[in-house]
Write an enzyme that holds these catalytic residues in place. Structure first.
Site, PDB file in Angstrom:
ATOM      1  N   HIS A 186     153.684 127.870  60.061  1.00  0.00           N
ATOM      2  CA  HIS A 186     154.437 127.441  61.248  1.00  0.00           C
ATOM      3  C   HIS A 186     155.749 128.210  61.397  1.00  0.00           C
ATOM      4  CE1 HIS A 186     152.282 123.411  62.284  1.00  0.00           C
ATOM      5  NE2 HIS A 186     151.442 124.378  61.983  1.00  0.00           N
ATOM      6  N   ASP A 187     156.292 128.699  60.293  1.00  0.00           N
ATOM      7  CA  ASP A 187     157.475 129.547  60.389  1.00  0.00           C
ATOM      8  C   ASP A 187     157.090 130.897  60.997  1.00  0.00           C
ATOM      9  OD1 ASP A 187     160.083 130.507  60.091  1.00  0.00           O
ATOM     10  OD2 ASP A 187     159.707 131.267  58.067  1.00  0.00           O
ATOM     11  N   VAL A 221     156.330 131.444  64.824  1.00  0.00           N
ATOM     12  CA  VAL A 221     157.390 131.201  65.804  1.00  0.00           C
ATOM     13  C   VAL A 221     158.600 132.063  65.430  1.00  0.00           C
ATOM     14  CG1 VAL A 221     158.724 129.428  66.985  1.00  0.00           C
ATOM     15  CG2 VAL A 221     156.534 128.823  65.935  1.00  0.00           C
ATOM     16  N   ASN A 251     155.177 119.953  64.670  1.00  0.00           N
ATOM     17  CA  ASN A 251     155.897 119.872  63.391  1.00  0.00           C
ATOM     18  C   ASN A 251     156.387 118.477  63.027  1.00  0.00           C
ATOM     19  OD1 ASN A 251     155.704 122.637  62.819  1.00  0.00           O
ATOM     20  ND2 ASN A 251     157.525 123.110  64.015  1.00  0.00           N
ATOM     21  N   HIS A 272     142.699 124.431  55.405  1.00  0.00           N
ATOM     22  CA  HIS A 272     142.348 123.037  55.708  1.00  0.00           C
ATOM     23  C   HIS A 272     141.438 122.427  54.643  1.00  0.00           C
ATOM     24  CE1 HIS A 272     143.477 123.412  60.255  1.00  0.00           C
ATOM     25  NE2 HIS A 272     144.515 123.429  59.445  1.00  0.00           N
ATOM     26  N   ASP A 276     140.039 117.366  53.461  1.00  0.00           N
ATOM     27  CA  ASP A 276     138.766 117.612  52.772  1.00  0.00           C
ATOM     28  C   ASP A 276     138.490 116.416  51.871  1.00  0.00           C
ATOM     29  OD1 ASP A 276     136.733 118.374  51.085  1.00  0.00           O
ATOM     30  OD2 ASP A 276     137.764 120.118  50.253  1.00  0.00           O
ATOM     31  N   THR A 324     137.019 117.686  47.873  1.00  0.00           N
ATOM     32  CA  THR A 324     138.010 118.148  46.888  1.00  0.00           C
ATOM     33  C   THR A 324     139.373 118.235  47.587  1.00  0.00           C
ATOM     34  OG1 THR A 324     137.405 120.442  47.401  1.00  0.00           O
ATOM     35  CG2 THR A 324     136.372 119.460  45.458  1.00  0.00           C
ATOM     36  N   ASP A 357     139.912 125.601  48.115  1.00  0.00           N
ATOM     37  CA  ASP A 357     138.635 126.218  47.753  1.00  0.00           C
ATOM     38  C   ASP A 357     137.769 126.391  49.004  1.00  0.00           C
ATOM     39  OD1 ASP A 357     137.884 123.659  48.385  1.00  0.00           O
ATOM     40  OD2 ASP A 357     137.279 123.091  46.361  1.00  0.00           O
TER      41      ASP A 357
HETATM   42  C1  HEM Z   1     143.543 127.837  63.318  1.00  0.00           C
HETATM   43  C2  HEM Z   1     144.410 127.064  63.923  1.00  0.00           C
HETATM   44  C3  HEM Z   1     145.003 125.854  63.281  1.00  0.00           C
HETATM   45  C4  HEM Z   1     145.104 124.631  63.846  1.00  0.00           C
HETATM   46  C5  HEM Z   1     144.658 124.239  65.239  1.00  0.00           C
HETATM   47  C6  HEM Z   1     145.708 123.755  62.862  1.00  0.00           C
HETATM   48  C7  HEM Z   1     146.008 122.429  63.079  1.00  0.00           C
HETATM   49  C8  HEM Z   1     146.416 121.544  62.088  1.00  0.00           C
HETATM   50  C9  HEM Z   1     146.676 120.146  62.288  1.00  0.00           C
HETATM   51  C10 HEM Z   1     146.566 119.411  63.617  1.00  0.00           C
HETATM   52  C11 HEM Z   1     146.995 119.617  61.083  1.00  0.00           C
HETATM   53  C12 HEM Z   1     147.283 118.145  60.780  1.00  0.00           C
HETATM   54  C13 HEM Z   1     148.739 117.799  60.990  1.00  0.00           C
HETATM   55  C14 HEM Z   1     148.926 116.309  60.861  1.00  0.00           C
HETATM   56  O1  HEM Z   1     148.496 115.602  61.771  1.00  0.00           O
HETATM   57  O2  HEM Z   1     149.487 115.841  59.857  1.00  0.00           O
HETATM   58  C15 HEM Z   1     146.955 120.674  60.120  1.00  0.00           C
HETATM   59  C16 HEM Z   1     147.214 120.522  58.779  1.00  0.00           C
HETATM   60  C17 HEM Z   1     147.284 121.566  57.887  1.00  0.00           C
HETATM   61  N1  HEM Z   1     147.163 122.914  58.205  1.00  0.00           N
HETATM   62 FE1  HEM Z   1     146.514 123.684  59.945  1.00  0.00          FE
HETATM   63  N2  HEM Z   1     145.957 124.467  61.731  1.00  0.00           N
HETATM   64  C18 HEM Z   1     145.553 125.754  61.936  1.00  0.00           C
HETATM   65  C19 HEM Z   1     145.691 126.809  61.051  1.00  0.00           C
HETATM   66  C20 HEM Z   1     146.271 126.703  59.808  1.00  0.00           C
HETATM   67  C21 HEM Z   1     146.674 127.823  58.989  1.00  0.00           C
HETATM   68  C22 HEM Z   1     146.569 129.290  59.413  1.00  0.00           C
HETATM   69  C23 HEM Z   1     147.178 127.308  57.837  1.00  0.00           C
HETATM   70  C24 HEM Z   1     147.765 128.017  56.653  1.00  0.00           C
HETATM   71  C25 HEM Z   1     147.382 129.189  56.233  1.00  0.00           C
HETATM   72  C26 HEM Z   1     147.073 125.867  57.941  1.00  0.00           C
HETATM   73  C27 HEM Z   1     147.403 124.987  56.938  1.00  0.00           C
HETATM   74  C28 HEM Z   1     147.360 123.615  57.057  1.00  0.00           C
HETATM   75  C29 HEM Z   1     147.581 122.722  55.939  1.00  0.00           C
HETATM   76  C30 HEM Z   1     147.788 123.119  54.491  1.00  0.00           C
HETATM   77  C31 HEM Z   1     147.546 121.424  56.467  1.00  0.00           C
HETATM   78  C32 HEM Z   1     147.797 120.123  55.706  1.00  0.00           C
HETATM   79  C33 HEM Z   1     149.295 119.850  55.755  1.00  0.00           C
HETATM   80  C34 HEM Z   1     149.779 118.668  54.935  1.00  0.00           C
HETATM   81  O3  HEM Z   1     149.005 118.065  54.208  1.00  0.00           O
HETATM   82  O4  HEM Z   1     150.966 118.364  55.045  1.00  0.00           O
HETATM   83  N3  HEM Z   1     146.554 125.544  59.156  1.00  0.00           N
HETATM   84  N4  HEM Z   1     146.622 121.845  60.754  1.00  0.00           N
END
Ligand code: HEM
Ligand code: NAG
Ligand code: NAG
Ligand code: NAG
Ligand code: NAG
Ligand code: NAG
Length: 331
Positions: free
Chosen positions: A76-77, A80, A105, A204, A251, A254, A259
């Site tokens: 996210h950093d 933007v 965010n 994810h 997930d 796991t 993974d």
């Molecule tokens: C491809 C487009 C992407 C979309 C539409 C997307 C969307 C989201 C959304 C909606 C959440 C849940 C936020 C919440 O409601 O708490 C999430 C969580 C997460 N996303 Fe993505 N994401 C994308 C790509 C990525 C990328 C590129 C990364 C990192 C390389 C990433 C890493 C994560 C991680 C690790 C979580 C869990 C965060 C936590 O547990 O605090 N995402 N994402």
């Protein structure tokens, strides 16, 4: 006639001053001018990387979710205004709506306290040397190792930005209801390919989501693109008409392991978001998902390359970049 000469001479004087200024600029900039390279801090703050690593380790061991938070925060950093730590800036009277308050965010982004703790230690050891943008890039790297045994070197030398605008976060971060065309376009704007988008989505496989990010797929009917059994179980964890927004793991198999389980979930239609399902909607991305389910080492290597590339998006290496004294406020 005289006034024309006056105007010309004023113009010339301005030009002389502007040129003099330009000559001066590189001198004042030199101190801050950097270039990204692996081990940038080796000569300037020998223990910088190990301080970040030990800080991240101590927090993530206690709460693996923070590791997921840090990886997402780096994403996210970088999307933007580039990887410039703009996501870390707190609201102030002068700037009441920074990125961290934007819908994508707030309140979901987490891990800020880990960055603060690392920064405090680094300021004690090497005052004014290690940028917040680099701390975040290193923290995401260290979290990938702890949660995924994914180990890599990441170039450092980023500077911190002075601007943070919530509207820009809303405009640049892809939402979970995007289709494949929209996802590919969103990543292309940042110089990342469709394949890199599929690879990075593998993140994810850790962390959580708030119910509000996917309840449109549960009510009034369970989205036909979602595994119906899975949808029914999500309905129980995310009931309708409640005021508190629950959370579920990304997930379920796991939850704390970075993974390839994510790609198996995408295939069995048990990933949370429409954007996850969307990876199945072109021949190429579908094939990549399938390949990853069978070749975890390939996923690891691709993930490393994609993270390093994401970490170099629009980095600031000179003016108006700075090394913040505290990651929540500009100097
Ligand atoms: C491809 C487009 C992407 C979309 C539409 C997307 C969307 C989201 C959304 C909606 C959440 C849940 C936020 C919440 O409601 O708490 C999430 C969580 C997460 N996303 Fe993505 N994401 C994308 C790509 C990525 C990328 C590129 C990364 C990192 C390389 C990433 C890493 C994560 C991680 C690790 C979580 C869990 C965060 C936590 O547990 O605090 N995402 N994402
Ligand atoms: C961690 O990854 C390395 C390199 O990919 C590998 O050699 C090692 O066996 C892995 N360790 C575990 C515990 O999976
Ligand atoms: C934030 O960015 C938007 C979109 O670029 C722009 O219209 C707005 O003026 C900016 N806000 C501030 C306070 O700079
Ligand atoms: C994706 O969404 C956009 C915007 O709503 C739409 O124009 C486009 O047709 C959609 N593409 C696919 C493949 O569904
Ligand atoms: C939830 O609220 C909506 C309107 O706000 C209503 O139509 C619906 O019947 C309610 N559902 C339940 C399960 O209470
Ligand atoms: C639906 O999900 C369940 C687990 O929740 C799994 O056992 C089943 O194979 C999935 N169905 C399909 C069609 O992938």
């Amino acid at each position: 006639m005289a006034s024309v000469y006056l105007k010309i001479s004023i113009l010339i004087t301005c030009l002389i001053f502007a040129t003099a200024f330009q000559l001066l600029l590189p001198v004042s900039e030199a101190y801050y001018s950097r270039s990204l390279k692996v081990g940038y801090y080796r000569s300037k703050c020998r223990t910088a990387e190990s301080i970040v690593k030990s800080t991240v380790r101590s927090y993530v061991k206690r709460n693996p979710g923070l590791g997921a938070g840090l990886i997402r925060m780096h994403f996210h950093d970088c999307f933007v205004r580039g990887c410039d730590a703009s996501v870390l800036l707190d609201p102030t009277q002068a700037n009441p709506q920074p990125e961290k308050l934007a819908i994508p965010n707030f309140p979901s982004l987490r891990g800020f306290e880990v960055i603060d703790a690392a920064k405090a230690k680094l300021e004690k050891k090497c005052k004014g040397v290690v940028s917040c943008a680099d701390i975040l890039a290193l923290a995401a790297r260290d979290a990938s190792y702890i949660l995924g045994n994914i180990s890599y070197k990441i170039p450092t030398g980023r500077l911190d930005g002075r601007v943070s605008n919530s509207t820009e976060a809303l405009l640049n971060l892809p939402p979970p209801f995007f289709n494949l065309t929209q996802l590919v376009a969103s990543f292309a704007r940042k110089g990342l390919s469709a394949a890199e988008m599929v690879t990075l989505s593998g993140a994810h496989s850790i962390g959580r989501s708030h119910c509000s990010s996917f309840t449109s797929r549960l009510y009034p009917t369970i989205d036909p693109t979602m595994n119906q059994t899975f949808g029914a179980s999500l309905r129980k964890r995310c009931p309708q008409n409640t005021t508190n927004d629950g959370v579920v793991p990304q997930d379920f198999v796991t939850p704390d392991k970075l993974d390839v389980q994510y790609y198996k979930n995408v295939e069995s239609l048990t990933a949370l978001f429409f954007s996850d399902w969307a990876l199945l909607t072109s021949g190429e991305t579908n094939k990549q998902v399938e390949t990853y389910t069978k070749e975890p080492e390939k996923f690891k290597q691709d993930f490393i390359n994609a993270m390093v590339k994401m970490g170099s998006i629009e980095v600031l290496t000179g003016s108006p970049g700075e090394v913040r004294g505290t990651c929540r406020f500009v100097n």
